[in-house]
Design an enzyme around this catalytic site. Structure first.
Site, mmCIF file in Angstrom:
data_model
loop_
_atom_site.group_PDB
_atom_site.id
_atom_site.type_symbol
_atom_site.label_atom_id
_atom_site.label_comp_id
_atom_site.label_asym_id
_atom_site.label_seq_id
_atom_site.Cartn_x
_atom_site.Cartn_y
_atom_site.Cartn_z
ATOM 1 N N ASN A 9 0.873 -1.180 0.000
ATOM 2 C CA ASN A 9 0.000 0.000 0.000
ATOM 3 C C ASN A 9 0.906 1.225 0.000
ATOM 4 O OD1 ASN A 9 -1.812 2.046 0.486
ATOM 5 N ND2 ASN A 9 -2.305 1.420 2.583
ATOM 6 N N LYS A 11 0.069 4.233 -0.284
ATOM 7 C CA LYS A 11 -0.623 5.411 0.292
ATOM 8 C C LYS A 11 -0.417 6.624 -0.617
ATOM 9 C CE LYS A 11 0.100 3.350 4.776
ATOM 10 N NZ LYS A 11 -0.040 3.466 6.202
ATOM 11 N N HIS A 98 -9.541 0.756 4.672
ATOM 12 C CA HIS A 98 -8.279 0.987 5.375
ATOM 13 C C HIS A 98 -8.557 1.916 6.564
ATOM 14 C CE1 HIS A 98 -4.238 2.305 6.306
ATOM 15 N NE2 HIS A 98 -3.809 1.233 5.668
ATOM 16 N N GLU A 100 -7.040 4.338 7.725
ATOM 17 C CA GLU A 100 -6.849 5.773 7.459
ATOM 18 C C GLU A 100 -8.076 6.350 6.768
ATOM 19 O OE1 GLU A 100 -3.060 5.407 5.492
ATOM 20 O OE2 GLU A 100 -2.147 4.841 7.392
ATOM 21 N N GLU A 170 -5.668 -5.469 10.240
ATOM 22 C CA GLU A 170 -4.661 -4.444 10.509
ATOM 23 C C GLU A 170 -4.995 -3.741 11.829
ATOM 24 O OE1 GLU A 170 -2.573 -3.108 6.672
ATOM 25 O OE2 GLU A 170 -4.323 -1.844 6.938
ATOM 26 N N SER A 216 3.155 -2.498 10.361
ATOM 27 C CA SER A 216 4.610 -2.495 10.586
ATOM 28 C C SER A 216 5.264 -3.835 10.261
ATOM 29 C CB SER A 216 4.930 -2.060 12.020
ATOM 30 O OG SER A 216 4.458 -0.744 12.227
HETATM 31 C C1 PEP Z 1 -0.894 -0.127 5.928
HETATM 32 O O1 PEP Z 1 -0.976 1.057 5.701
HETATM 33 O O2 PEP Z 1 -1.769 -0.895 5.476
HETATM 34 C C2 PEP Z 1 0.210 -0.619 6.735
HETATM 35 C C3 PEP Z 1 0.170 -1.848 7.166
HETATM 36 O O3 PEP Z 1 1.242 0.271 6.967
HETATM 37 P P1 PEP Z 1 2.649 -0.049 7.670
HETATM 38 O O4 PEP Z 1 3.166 -1.341 7.072
HETATM 39 O O5 PEP Z 1 3.527 1.104 7.335
HETATM 40 O O6 PEP Z 1 2.384 -0.199 9.131
#
Ligand code: PEP
Length: 254
Positions: A9, A11, A98, A100, A170, A216
């Site tokens: 992703n 973003k 997501h 966000e 997530e 992460s």
């Molecule tokens: C994400 O945005 O779906 C995500 C998992 O980000 P990160 O790997 O940076 O935590």
């Protein structure tokens, strides 16, 4: 056998040329280093989609996806992008729900149910994200949150439609924070999600649903996370912006 997927992703990162050059690196590394037992998906900003889809032609195990799609088929929604438009440029996937988008754009389970319907109608595969906030986990509400996100977001689907989804767990507290859920915490929720799917549909649907972990995830922690019986890959944010890291995560499934 469930499909193993590593999805990136991006973003709101990378201008057009930066996106193309990163994708070119990813494709070349994938070709040279991955066995092809896994599916890689890059979810880019809309501006890259058409070009990336062209570059991915001929690579069955590399696909492209969007990060959002509108719930309506078309119309007076200035600034929005429809599922049909996304499909028409060669994308195969779309991230929906997501955290966000839930947090900054107020996307509710009810809205996401509509977005899921429209995406499926236009032959896009939703990567449907669910997960609890830190506050919810600390209040021991994480199972209830997951349950309601599934019930209100996707459990209205008929079995044949649900079978087209990829689910991504997530935990919000792990996204972009450098804090990863432990493999035990992640496995516990993934097993719970699969149990909920079995209860709603049946064991066969539950056993064939790909459930990704996101939060992460990096080349160091991916092997242990992906070794869990109910974790079928990852949704990768930060580490998907570095070709070496992303491919090293992909290679966990070699
Ligand atoms: C994400 O945005 O779906 C995500 C998992 O980000 P990160 O790997 O940076 O935590």
């Amino acid at each position: 056998m469930r499909k193993k997927i590593v999805a990136g992703n991006w973003k709101m990162n990378l201008d057009y040329n930066e996106g193309l050059s990163l994708f070119s690196e990813i494709i070349n590394m994938f070709k040279d280093e991955a066995t092809g037992k896994q599916q890689a998906v890059i979810c880019s900003p809309f501006i890259h989609l058409h070009s990336l889809a062209q570059m991915a032609r001929g690579y069955n195990n590399v696909a492209v996806g969007a990060q959002n799609a509108h719930q309506a088929e078309s119309g007076a929604y200035t600034g929005e992008t429809s599922a049909k438009m996304i499909k028409s440029v060669g994308a195969a996937y779309v991230i929906l729900g997501h955290s966000e988008r839930r947090q900054y754009f107020g996307e509710s389970n009810e809205l996401l149910a509509k977005k899921t319907d429209t995406a499926l109608k236009n032959d896009l595969k939703p990567i449907f994200c669910i997960g609890e906030t830190l506050q919810e986990r600390e209040a021991n509400q994480h199972f209830d949150i997951i349950k309601s996100q599934l019930a209100e977001g996707v459990f209205h689907l008929a079995e044949t439609e649900f079978a087209k989804l990829v689910i991504a767990y997530e935990p919000v507290w792990a996204i972009g924070t450098g804090v990863t859920a432990s493999s035990e915490q992640a496995q516990e929720i993934h097993a719970f999600i699969r149990k909920e799917i079995a209860a709603k549909y049946n064991q066969q649907v539950a056993d064939s649903t790909t459930i990704l972990y996101g939060g992460s995830c990096n080349p160091k922690n991916a092997p242990e996370l992906f070794a869990q019986p109910d974790i079928d890959g990852g949704l990768i944010g930060g580490a998907s912006l570095k070709s070496r890291d992303f491919i090293d995560i992909v290679k966990v499934f070699n």
